[in-house]
Design a protein around this motif. Structure first.
Motif, PDB file in Angstrom:
ATOM      1  N   PHE A 138      42.245  20.347  38.096  1.00  0.00           N
ATOM      2  CA  PHE A 138      42.813  21.278  36.856  1.00  0.00           C
ATOM      3  C   PHE A 138      44.095  21.904  37.399  1.00  0.00           C
ATOM      4  N   GLY A 139      45.060  22.000  36.685  1.00  0.00           N
ATOM      5  CA  GLY A 139      46.269  22.450  36.901  1.00  0.00           C
ATOM      6  C   GLY A 139      46.382  23.938  36.755  1.00  0.00           C
ATOM      7  N   SER A 140      45.591  24.412  35.847  1.00  0.00           N
ATOM      8  CA  SER A 140      45.578  25.862  35.266  1.00  0.00           C
ATOM      9  C   SER A 140      44.105  26.329  35.236  1.00  0.00           C
ATOM     10  N   CYS A 141      43.944  27.480  35.976  1.00  0.00           N
ATOM     11  CA  CYS A 141      42.355  28.217  35.931  1.00  0.00           C
ATOM     12  C   CYS A 141      42.514  29.471  36.197  1.00  0.00           C
ATOM     13  N   ASP A 142      41.711  30.224  35.463  1.00  0.00           N
ATOM     14  CA  ASP A 142      41.509  31.541  36.044  1.00  0.00           C
ATOM     15  C   ASP A 142      40.384  32.319  34.953  1.00  0.00           C
ATOM     16  N   VAL A 143      40.027  33.642  35.475  1.00  0.00           N
ATOM     17  CA  VAL A 143      38.907  34.332  34.928  1.00  0.00           C
ATOM     18  C   VAL A 143      39.571  34.857  33.608  1.00  0.00           C
ATOM     19  N   TRP A 144      38.879  34.774  32.438  1.00  0.00           N
ATOM     20  CA  TRP A 144      39.085  35.414  31.150  1.00  0.00           C
ATOM     21  C   TRP A 144      38.057  36.578  30.864  1.00  0.00           C
ATOM     22  N   PHE A 145      36.981  36.769  31.626  1.00  0.00           N
ATOM     23  CA  PHE A 145      35.899  37.709  31.255  1.00  0.00           C
ATOM     24  C   PHE A 145      35.268  37.806  32.500  1.00  0.00           C
ATOM     25  N   GLN A 146      34.817  39.113  32.774  1.00  0.00           N
ATOM     26  CA  GLN A 146      33.914  39.331  33.969  1.00  0.00           C
ATOM     27  C   GLN A 146      33.441  40.736  33.643  1.00  0.00           C
ATOM     28  N   CYS A 147      32.043  40.739  33.671  1.00  0.00           N
ATOM     29  CA  CYS A 147      31.037  41.876  33.639  1.00  0.00           C
ATOM     30  C   CYS A 147      30.236  41.885  34.928  1.00  0.00           C
ATOM     31  N   LEU A 148      30.187  42.772  35.760  1.00  0.00           N
ATOM     32  CA  LEU A 148      29.381  42.748  36.939  1.00  0.00           C
ATOM     33  C   LEU A 148      29.551  41.565  37.602  1.00  0.00           C
ATOM     34  N   ASN A 149      28.361  40.733  37.759  1.00  0.00           N
ATOM     35  CA  ASN A 149      28.305  39.848  38.628  1.00  0.00           C
ATOM     36  C   ASN A 149      28.066  38.559  37.662  1.00  0.00           C
ATOM     37  N   PHE A 150      28.752  38.687  36.486  1.00  0.00           N
ATOM     38  CA  PHE A 150      28.757  37.293  35.523  1.00  0.00           C
ATOM     39  C   PHE A 150      30.253  37.257  35.203  1.00  0.00           C
ATOM     40  N   VAL A 160      21.914  39.006  30.896  1.00  0.00           N
ATOM     41  CA  VAL A 160      23.270  38.607  31.069  1.00  0.00           C
ATOM     42  C   VAL A 160      24.152  39.679  30.362  1.00  0.00           C
ATOM     43  N   PRO A 161      24.869  40.609  31.092  1.00  0.00           N
ATOM     44  CA  PRO A 161      25.859  41.489  30.372  1.00  0.00           C
ATOM     45  C   PRO A 161      27.087  40.608  30.135  1.00  0.00           C
ATOM     46  N   GLY A 162      27.372  40.952  28.628  1.00  0.00           N
ATOM     47  CA  GLY A 162      28.669  40.193  28.284  1.00  0.00           C
ATOM     48  C   GLY A 162      28.449  38.945  27.528  1.00  0.00           C
ATOM     49  N   TYR A 163      27.013  38.637  27.319  1.00  0.00           N
ATOM     50  CA  TYR A 163      26.699  37.505  26.879  1.00  0.00           C
ATOM     51  C   TYR A 163      27.116  37.283  25.496  1.00  0.00           C
ATOM     52  N   GLY A 164      26.943  38.071  24.678  1.00  0.00           N
ATOM     53  CA  GLY A 164      27.477  37.803  23.396  1.00  0.00           C
ATOM     54  C   GLY A 164      29.003  37.815  23.190  1.00  0.00           C
ATOM     55  N   THR A 165      29.696  38.385  23.977  1.00  0.00           N
ATOM     56  CA  THR A 165      31.196  38.229  24.025  1.00  0.00           C
ATOM     57  C   THR A 165      31.785  37.167  24.536  1.00  0.00           C
ATOM     58  N   ILE A 166      30.647  36.526  25.411  1.00  0.00           N
ATOM     59  CA  ILE A 166      31.201  34.941  25.996  1.00  0.00           C
ATOM     60  C   ILE A 166      31.123  33.888  24.986  1.00  0.00           C
TER      61      ILE A 166
END
Length: 263
Positions: free
Chosen positions: A244-256, A57-63
């Protein structure tokens, strides 16, 4: 201030040591398997899980690190923080070492006895002071109450798609006003060419981390129909439908990717 950050750095090292203890290299799919079974979180997976997810999983440590940061910001006194699909407790530990709110505990839930058994060993070896309760149960049967933070890191994707809306609705109902859901998932793409590109890049990531073509192919087959990804649009629509009234992506790397949703 310097002492505080030094203490957290030491905690980070302790967390890493706890997670690594008893872990082995993932070779589950290294040899040809005559009969390929669907992927399950059994004792074999539990024994190699830290290595498996780090190399897959790319970015797992950051998540995981940011899960702790977000919990520190949103945890409230007298509330509970949930780690749904806690596996070996990486997100639980990240929250445990960052939460500052008084009388705030963490509830970790996983339906794999092997995962819960090893997670309990990790938590017992950890020096964090925030109380942790581990529950071996189907997370769809767990009551969510007085929650300020709910974490689902790579968990929803293993729930049958038709049951996902009801689960998110229950999480929303159990969150306090202003509470936060962290939802991390492998995601799909509506455009076929982009989906193919992201798949190929993800396989390259695995190759760079030492997985063979056989391992990549056999694990992909084992996960078929077990891990069912959604598009980011589908996640946003489902979270909005849950309330949920507020939702968005805060992190993405490839398909994760990881999203935050606020009640």
């Amino acid at each position: 201030m310097r002492g505080r950050f030094s203490r957290r750095e030491n905690m980070g090292r302790q967390m890493g040591n706890s997670m690594a203890a008893g872990s082995h290299q993932d070779t589950i799919y290294a040899n040809p398997l005559a009969q390929l079974q669907g992927f399950t979180f059994d004792s074999k997976v539990a024994a190699v899980f830290p290595d498996m997810i780090k190399r897959s999983v790319p970015g797992y440590g950051t998540i995981i690190s940011m899960t702790g940061n977000l919990a520190e910001r949103y945890a409230r006194a007298g509330s509970s923080c949930y780690d749904l699909g806690c596996s070996l407790g990486a997100s639980t530990l990240a929250m445990r070492h960052r939460i500052q709110a008084a009388d705030c505990g963490i509830i970790g839930v996983d339906n794999s006895p092997a995962m819960i058994q090893r997670c309990r060993q990790v938590i017992e070896a950890d020096s964090g002071e925030v109380p942790v309760q581990l529950v071996c149960a189907d997370l769809e049967n767990i009551a969510i109450a007085r929650a300020s933070v709910v974490v689902m890191n790579f968990t929803l994707q293993f729930i049958a798609p038709q049951r996902r809306p009801a689960l998110l609705a229950r999480i929303y109902a159990g969150l306090n006003p202003g509470g936060m859901l962290i939802l991390s998932e492998k995601v799909a793409f509506a455009e076929p060419q982009h989906q193919q590109l992201m798949t190929e890049l993800h396989h390259n990531f695995k190759r760079a981390n030492g997985y063979s073509e056989l391992e990549i192919a056999q694990k992909r087959s084992a996960l078929e129909d077990v891990l069912v990804p959604d598009t980011l649009e589908a996640h946003r629509d489902r979270l909005a439908a849950a309330g949920f009234g507020s939702c968005d992506v805060w992190f993405q790397c490839l398909n994760f990717a990881s999203l935050i949703a606020i009640k």
